[in-house]
Design an enzyme around this catalytic site. Sequence first.
Site, PDB file in Angstrom:
ATOM      1  N   LYS A   1       0.837  -1.197   0.000  1.00  0.00           N
ATOM      2  CA  LYS A   1       0.000   0.000   0.000  1.00  0.00           C
ATOM      3  C   LYS A   1       0.875   1.252   0.000  1.00  0.00           C
ATOM      4  CE  LYS A   1      -3.742  -0.592   2.496  1.00  0.00           C
ATOM      5  NZ  LYS A   1      -4.318  -0.825   3.853  1.00  0.00           N
TER       6      LYS A   1
ATOM      7  N   GLY B   1      12.188 -42.202  -9.018  1.00  0.00           N
ATOM      8  CA  GLY B   1      10.926 -42.547  -8.364  1.00  0.00           C
ATOM      9  C   GLY B   1      10.943 -41.867  -7.012  1.00  0.00           C
ATOM     10  N   THR B   2      10.534 -40.616  -6.994  1.00  0.00           N
ATOM     11  CA  THR B   2      10.759 -39.816  -5.787  1.00  0.00           C
ATOM     12  C   THR B   2       9.798 -40.147  -4.643  1.00  0.00           C
ATOM     13  OG1 THR B   2       9.541 -38.075  -6.923  1.00  0.00           O
ATOM     14  CG2 THR B   2      11.929 -37.865  -6.837  1.00  0.00           C
ATOM     15  N   ASN B   3       8.758 -40.926  -4.911  1.00  0.00           N
ATOM     16  CA  ASN B   3       7.910 -41.343  -3.787  1.00  0.00           C
ATOM     17  C   ASN B   3       8.698 -42.282  -2.878  1.00  0.00           C
ATOM     18  OD1 ASN B   3       5.934 -39.935  -5.076  1.00  0.00           O
ATOM     19  ND2 ASN B   3       4.832 -41.732  -5.816  1.00  0.00           N
ATOM     20  N   ASP B   4       9.227 -43.346  -3.478  1.00  0.00           N
ATOM     21  CA  ASP B   4      10.017 -44.284  -2.673  1.00  0.00           C
ATOM     22  C   ASP B   4      11.336 -43.666  -2.226  1.00  0.00           C
ATOM     23  OD1 ASP B   4       8.984 -46.958  -2.066  1.00  0.00           O
ATOM     24  OD2 ASP B   4       8.569 -47.034  -4.212  1.00  0.00           O
TER      25      ASP B   4
ATOM     26  N   MET C   1      -5.744  -7.023   8.408  1.00  0.00           N
ATOM     27  CA  MET C   1      -5.150  -6.197   9.460  1.00  0.00           C
ATOM     28  C   MET C   1      -6.023  -4.963   9.679  1.00  0.00           C
ATOM     29  SD  MET C   1      -1.091  -6.660   8.844  1.00  0.00           S
ATOM     30  CE  MET C   1      -1.121  -6.052   7.189  1.00  0.00           C
TER      31      MET C   1
ATOM     32  N   TYR D   1      12.906 -34.647 -18.683  1.00  0.00           N
ATOM     33  CA  TYR D   1      11.452 -34.573 -18.661  1.00  0.00           C
ATOM     34  C   TYR D   1      10.907 -34.826 -17.260  1.00  0.00           C
ATOM     35  CZ  TYR D   1      11.295 -39.651 -18.316  1.00  0.00           C
ATOM     36  OH  TYR D   1      11.450 -40.941 -17.863  1.00  0.00           O
TER      37      TYR D   1
ATOM     38  N   CYS E   1       9.264 -39.619 -12.134  1.00  0.00           N
ATOM     39  CA  CYS E   1       7.917 -40.156 -12.316  1.00  0.00           C
ATOM     40  C   CYS E   1       7.155 -40.237 -11.006  1.00  0.00           C
ATOM     41  CB  CYS E   1       7.969 -41.524 -12.985  1.00  0.00           C
ATOM     42  SG  CYS E   1       8.789 -42.775 -11.994  1.00  0.00           S
TER      43      CYS E   1
ATOM     44  N   HIS F   1     -10.198 -31.005   7.181  1.00  0.00           N
ATOM     45  CA  HIS F   1     -10.060 -32.327   6.565  1.00  0.00           C
ATOM     46  C   HIS F   1     -10.842 -32.385   5.256  1.00  0.00           C
ATOM     47  CE1 HIS F   1     -11.189 -36.623   6.035  1.00  0.00           C
ATOM     48  NE2 HIS F   1      -9.904 -36.778   6.316  1.00  0.00           N
TER      49      HIS F   1
ATOM     50  N   ARG G   1      -3.269   3.326   8.475  1.00  0.00           N
ATOM     51  CA  ARG G   1      -3.579   2.129   7.679  1.00  0.00           C
ATOM     52  C   ARG G   1      -2.442   1.113   7.711  1.00  0.00           C
ATOM     53  NH1 ARG G   1      -4.810   4.438   1.803  1.00  0.00           N
ATOM     54  NH2 ARG G   1      -6.124   2.590   1.695  1.00  0.00           N
TER      55      ARG G   1
ATOM     56  N   SER H   1      14.856 -42.931 -14.236  1.00  0.00           N
ATOM     57  CA  SER H   1      13.647 -42.200 -13.873  1.00  0.00           C
ATOM     58  C   SER H   1      13.593 -42.170 -12.355  1.00  0.00           C
ATOM     59  CB  SER H   1      12.415 -42.899 -14.441  1.00  0.00           C
ATOM     60  OG  SER H   1      11.263 -42.237 -13.999  1.00  0.00           O
TER      61      SER H   1
ATOM     62  N   GLU I   1      15.293 -45.048  -7.008  1.00  0.00           N
ATOM     63  CA  GLU I   1      14.390 -44.823  -5.873  1.00  0.00           C
ATOM     64  C   GLU I   1      14.930 -45.401  -4.574  1.00  0.00           C
ATOM     65  OE1 GLU I   1      10.632 -46.705  -6.730  1.00  0.00           O
ATOM     66  OE2 GLU I   1      11.603 -48.277  -7.878  1.00  0.00           O
TER      67      GLU I   1
ATOM     68  N   GLY J   1      -8.012  -7.003   4.145  1.00  0.00           N
ATOM     69  CA  GLY J   1      -8.923  -7.036   5.287  1.00  0.00           C
ATOM     70  C   GLY J   1      -8.405  -7.787   6.501  1.00  0.00           C
TER      71      GLY J   1
HETATM   72  P1  ADP Z   1      -7.682  -2.501   3.805  1.00  0.00           P
HETATM   73  O1  ADP Z   1      -6.283  -2.926   3.592  1.00  0.00           O
HETATM   74  O2  ADP Z   1      -8.443  -3.380   4.721  1.00  0.00           O
HETATM   75  O3  ADP Z   1      -8.366  -2.195   2.505  1.00  0.00           O
HETATM   76  P2  ADP Z   1      -7.318   0.340   4.034  1.00  0.00           P
HETATM   77  O4  ADP Z   1      -6.166   0.859   4.815  1.00  0.00           O
HETATM   78  O5  ADP Z   1      -7.126   0.304   2.571  1.00  0.00           O
HETATM   79  O6  ADP Z   1      -7.622  -1.112   4.593  1.00  0.00           O
HETATM   80  O7  ADP Z   1      -8.567   1.211   4.434  1.00  0.00           O
HETATM   81  C1  ADP Z   1      -9.873   0.790   4.691  1.00  0.00           C
HETATM   82  C2  ADP Z   1     -10.859   1.713   4.021  1.00  0.00           C
HETATM   83  O8  ADP Z   1     -10.686   3.060   4.440  1.00  0.00           O
HETATM   84  C3  ADP Z   1     -10.717   1.741   2.524  1.00  0.00           C
HETATM   85  O9  ADP Z   1     -11.987   1.794   1.947  1.00  0.00           O
HETATM   86  C4  ADP Z   1      -9.974   3.005   2.261  1.00  0.00           C
HETATM   87  O10 ADP Z   1     -10.214   3.513   0.983  1.00  0.00           O
HETATM   88  C5  ADP Z   1     -10.488   3.938   3.343  1.00  0.00           C
HETATM   89  N1  ADP Z   1      -9.478   4.941   3.664  1.00  0.00           N
HETATM   90  C6  ADP Z   1      -8.238   4.707   4.129  1.00  0.00           C
HETATM   91  N2  ADP Z   1      -7.549   5.854   4.263  1.00  0.00           N
HETATM   92  C7  ADP Z   1      -8.380   6.832   3.896  1.00  0.00           C
HETATM   93  C8  ADP Z   1      -8.244   8.249   3.816  1.00  0.00           C
HETATM   94  N3  ADP Z   1      -7.094   8.859   4.116  1.00  0.00           N
HETATM   95  N4  ADP Z   1      -9.290   8.978   3.399  1.00  0.00           N
HETATM   96  C9  ADP Z   1     -10.453   8.342   3.083  1.00  0.00           C
HETATM   97  N5  ADP Z   1     -10.652   7.024   3.134  1.00  0.00           N
HETATM   98  C10 ADP Z   1      -9.621   6.265   3.541  1.00  0.00           C
HETATM   99 MG    MG Z   2      -7.609  -1.150   1.124  1.00  0.00          MG
HETATM  100 MG    MG Z   3       8.429 -46.976  -6.273  1.00  0.00          MG
END
Ligand code: ADP
Ligand code: MG
Ligand code: MG
Length: 924
Positions: free
Chosen positions: A27, A816-819, A108, A901, A881, A463, A97, A814, A795, A106
């Site tokens: 970013k 035989g990397t499993n064995d 962090m 190959y 193989c 699972h 940010r 060839s 192998e 999303g």
């Molecule tokens: P993410 O990585 O989860 O997208 P962002 O840091 O990009 O988090 O920001 C979350 C939201 O806030 C985004 O929609 C972004 O455009 C908005 N945003 C972040 N900084 C600003 C800013 N300086 N002014 C207006 N909107 C902002």
């Molecule tokens: Mg963003």
């Molecule tokens: Mg074998």
Amino acid sequence: MAEKWVYFFGGGKAQGSAKMKELLGGKGANLAEMTNLGIPVPPGFTIATKVCEVYYKSGGKWPKGLAEEVDRNTAQLERAMGAKLGDTKKPLLVSVRSGAAVSMPGMMNTVLNLGLNDDVIDGIIEKTNNPRFAYDIYRRFIDMFGGVVMGCDHEYFEKVINAAKKKAKVSLDNELSAEQLKEVVEKYKAVYKRHVGRLFPQDGRVQLTHAINAVIRSWMGDRAVTYRRLNNITGLLGTAVNVQAMVFGNMGPDCGTGVCFTRNPSTGKKEFYGEFLMNAQGEDVVAGIRTPIELKKLSKVMPKAYKQLTSLMSKLERHYKDMQDMEFTIQEKILYILQTRTGKRTIFAAIKMAVDMAREKLITQKEAVMRIDTEQFPQLFASIFDAKDIDNVEKEGQLLTKGLNASPGAACGIIVLNAKEAERLATKKMQAILVRIETSPEDIGGMDAAVGILTARGGMTSHAAVVARGMGTPCVAGANDIHINYSKSQFTVTGRTFKAGDWIAIDGFTGKVYGTKIETKPSEIIQVLDGKMARSKSKLFQNYQQVLVWADKFRTLGVQTNADTPGDAKRARDFGAEGIGLCRTEHMFFKGERIWPVRQMILAAGDYTRMLNEIDAAQTKKDKKAIEKKYGAVRKQFEGALKKLLPYQRGDFEGIFKAMAGLPVTIRLLDPPLHEFLPQDRWTQTETARWLGVKPAVVKAMVEQLHEFNPMLGHRGCRLAVTYPAIYRMQARAIIEAALNVKRAGKIVLPEIMIPLVGAVSELKHVKDQIVDEINTVFKERKAKIKYLIGTMIEVPRAALTADEIAAEAQFFSFGTNDLTQMTMGFSRDDAGSFLGEYVSKGIYSADPFSKLDQTGVGKLVEMGTKLGRKTRPNLKVGICGEHGGDPDSIDFCHRVGMDYVSCSPFRVPIARLAAAQAAVANG
Ligand code: ADP
Ligand code: MG
Ligand code: MG
């Protein structure tokens, strides 16, 4: 010089650039790059990722000098904006940010509207004359600061605003009046005080410091850690922190915010694509509070901003030479770009974009090939729903819920709530979807029998998810809305009840679950390959083909296939296989009636060999006669069985040679431990006895006698040919007779006979001499010859260590990397499953060595074996193989080692072609 921790961007100039992702995060680096490009980006500064590293190493402290740099950059930002943190007349508001080098959407934290306090609010109201807006951003800030920074549950704030909406009789946040929002702010502050234990901080500097720490801490938050683990993201310093001046999309009707893509990320179509909301801020678009509007409509609402936006989109795509995923905000008609990054895409979009962009000359063909993700590639072959059907079904309200898209492909069938029942239905040719709360290893049979798997719990590595992906079975996992009641044989979802036997459909591409029958069809690519769709009708196929044609141009590694039947051989050939690298003969032994003569042969093999040895040692003709007489029945049984098997094998080989005409076919002679063929249970023992005309007890005794403690290290592979030479002789005869027959029919046949499990050159020579002798006999009988090769699998570690000696007797290797993995690492392939998972999750090994070649250990043997072998025989043909032949990372290794190959299962052939090309390009 003191270390630099902070990088400023603003006023058309930035200290960073797109090249500095490691240090500034994706970013931050792109905000800097856009600033330098003259794109309207609100100014700000980026705290480098290495700060995050220091923070964790020092137990939560800022590195020396950082505080001063943050102060200096804040002051610079204040000058750039003509505003000040905490100033009531001209307040500076910022966002704080997160953003690591690899995008973790999303995962962090981000805090918006920082800098607000009770006094600043009054200033803003005065300045904007818009109290609604002021209270809206304040309540958002308290919520985010309280939640993200102070760990106060977002739920508490939600409760307050929901109550306010109820009281005001409105359903949307933005329908609340200024007065009502003001009340919400007061209540939010009370919630904050109650749960944090302190008053909401009024000092902007204090807010900023807390927010920076919170963003850094979100690097180690559960969500982020899990995301990195699931996506194998390692080796990063941490997250950067971007402090950026706020712009507002929620100031009024001439404001808005949205996300946009320079091309369609699900189809790849070249069109401006995205969504926006008028009078909204930041996360509103993704949070699903209001339904966003299609980007194209922005051209009606704000034509000027739309025009500017699309021109910036084009500019950024041209600059980055890839599809961009962007965030924008419009404040009082003025457009700002807040983020750009290379957008994630489906495989369908990836293929189309790569081909289009290469044709547009935006990228080279090599770059196009590098753009395709080999992990995603298999999704091209999964079955699908018709988009029109889905539209209709959704309109009818049959979309039940959405879980995780755990394994791609579409499936439709009747509900089955236990695995055994799924198996039973499969024998009746009924299509079942196995629905479980979660699956466990004992469900394997049912999972395999089901056409699709749906679970209520579990994530992308549960699972069910892992097994389904391995099987290529469509799977939706973790559909939490589904409540299963096993005892009633039913589940409920959003108020509807479904019983075992009802129809449902699941889409493993989207994670969607439907409460009705929907036809599935094979992927377009398969339809074209099977002749059920014209090439000209499928753009997808054409693009797929184009990417692989380019890949073939760049790769140096051959791609062959592991195939045991003419059907598999043909499928692989359609996928571009250049031969068979491994044709396993044991599978032929199991087909239909054949298992009975196979058992007959095995059970007589010991006595038969004893007879041969005694005859060899016999002094007189008379003695010899007596021995032959003594073993008369054994001889009849053993030789009779071989005679029955010979035509079967010959027929199989003929079929395969025809399907692979003109290409090499590598046939491995019998390899598995014999016990795999033996009748182990009472019923089969009785049947075998009947077949042989002996008592069941005799069969049982023989089976017990052949029991081994470690069959995988036991009597198998070429060891069988040392004790029972007649078996390999029969197989060699079948191969050569078949080859001669097919050749006579006018086809080119290139047989390569492969001897498994060799550990020493003397062993190879011993076995090979018998085979050559048998082949020469066939040539004499037939008065015809054909060219063939004899080579060996490598192998057993000893074979790799003495490869120079072995190469004297082998025309090809060839691996035989499993064995080889099993024996080098000392992990039993059949048992390691119970503990290998822990090895990987605890980071002792970075991956399961049976699916990704252990390059440092096992790989060393592969490399050494290749080098030593070629020292003796410079033109030695070398391939692989094992399972690894279809794994992109392992293929890269094979390329670097200089193999000729790789060989993999038919469906992985196209992936291997692509991976081989990527290896060739990446390694220069
Ligand atoms: P993410 O990585 O989860 O997208 P962002 O840091 O990009 O988090 O920001 C979350 C939201 O806030 C985004 O929609 C972004 O455009 C908005 N945003 C972040 N900084 C600003 C800013 N300086 N002014 C207006 N909107 C902002
Ligand atoms: Mg963003
Ligand atoms: Mg074998």
